[in-house]
Structure formats: C-alpha cells, structure tokens
Scaffold this motif. Structure first.
Motif, PDB file in Angstrom:
ATOM      1  N   PHE A 211       0.823  -1.214   0.000  1.00  0.00           N
ATOM      2  CA  PHE A 211       0.000   0.000   0.000  1.00  0.00           C
ATOM      3  C   PHE A 211       0.855   1.261   0.000  1.00  0.00           C
ATOM      4  CE2 PHE A 211      -2.445   3.220   2.439  1.00  0.00           C
ATOM      5  CZ  PHE A 211      -3.475   3.406   1.533  1.00  0.00           C
ATOM      6  N   LEU A 212       1.843   1.318   0.870  1.00  0.00           N
ATOM      7  CA  LEU A 212       2.670   2.514   0.963  1.00  0.00           C
ATOM      8  C   LEU A 212       3.554   2.699  -0.267  1.00  0.00           C
ATOM      9  CD1 LEU A 212       3.534   2.408   4.760  1.00  0.00           C
ATOM     10  CD2 LEU A 212       1.915   3.913   3.579  1.00  0.00           C
ATOM     11  N   ASN A 213       3.936   1.614  -0.934  1.00  0.00           N
ATOM     12  CA  ASN A 213       4.664   1.742  -2.198  1.00  0.00           C
ATOM     13  C   ASN A 213       3.779   2.345  -3.277  1.00  0.00           C
ATOM     14  OD1 ASN A 213       7.231   0.834  -1.505  1.00  0.00           O
ATOM     15  ND2 ASN A 213       6.678  -1.290  -1.784  1.00  0.00           N
ATOM     16  N   GLN A 214       2.485   2.046  -3.263  1.00  0.00           N
ATOM     17  CA  GLN A 214       1.558   2.647  -4.218  1.00  0.00           C
ATOM     18  C   GLN A 214       1.384   4.126  -3.939  1.00  0.00           C
ATOM     19  OE1 GLN A 214       0.771   0.625  -6.748  1.00  0.00           O
ATOM     20  NE2 GLN A 214       1.961  -0.793  -5.523  1.00  0.00           N
ATOM     21  N   LEU A 215       1.384   4.474  -2.659  1.00  0.00           N
ATOM     22  CA  LEU A 215       1.223   5.868  -2.269  1.00  0.00           C
ATOM     23  C   LEU A 215       2.363   6.702  -2.803  1.00  0.00           C
ATOM     24  CD1 LEU A 215      -0.247   8.056  -0.564  1.00  0.00           C
ATOM     25  CD2 LEU A 215       1.166   7.331   1.351  1.00  0.00           C
TER      26      LEU A 215
END
Length: 100
Positions: free
Chosen positions: A96-100
């Motif tokens: 999720f945080l990599n997508q952010l």
C-alpha cells in the motif's frame, strides 16, 4: 466488476490512479485507489503530516480497508488514498505505501 469500475473512474475523473494485484488463484490480493480530485487537492494544499490507518471489513469477503488522510487548511479531514488487502500485515502495508 472491480476492474470495470476502476477503468470508469480513471476515464471520468482525470488523474485518478488505480491498481489491482491478484494472487495465484486470480483472486484480488490488493486494490489501490486515489481519486484525481483528492490528488489535486493534496497538491494544492500540502501539509507536512499524512495519517494512515486500517479498519477490518466484516463483509463476506473480509479483509481490511487501508486509508491515508490529511487535514486541510480548515482542519477538516481530507481523504487521499484507499486500499483493500487480505489482512493487516507488513506485506499489505508495504504494498500500500509503495503505491502511495
């Protein structure tokens, strides 16, 4: 139907970012969505702190809803991104945080 929904969101709200990742059984492992309007608002009034949180979903599919929000100039909570994952674990948060 989810890929169709994400496609329509990207077509109707320019700047919207979506991503779907499946597992080996062709089930959705992760889903990510950032609406174009939210991205533009974030770019216009950037604050120094983004809050992240998750909540467990009780529906038939279960899983967790991952969310990032921030406060705008009027101290109102402003949504930035949404994600869906199979569980709240390091792997889910990392994706999720990599997508952010």
């Amino acid at each position: 139907m989810l890929p169709t929904l994400f496609y329509m969101l990207e077509q109707s709200d320019h700047g919207t970012v979506t991503k779907i990742e499946t597992n080996s059984e062709i089930w959705f492992a992760y889903r990510f969505m950032a609406l174009g309007a939210c991205i533009e608002g974030f770019k216009a009034i950037i604050r120094q702190v983004i809050s992240i949180d998750a909540t467990h979903l009780k529906a038939k599919t279960r899983g967790v809803l991952l969310v990032t929000v921030w406060k705008d100039g009027n101290e109102m909570i402003y949504p930035l991104t949404f994600g869906f994952a199979h569980s709240e674990c390091t792997e889910s948060w990392t994706w999720f945080l990599n997508q952010l």
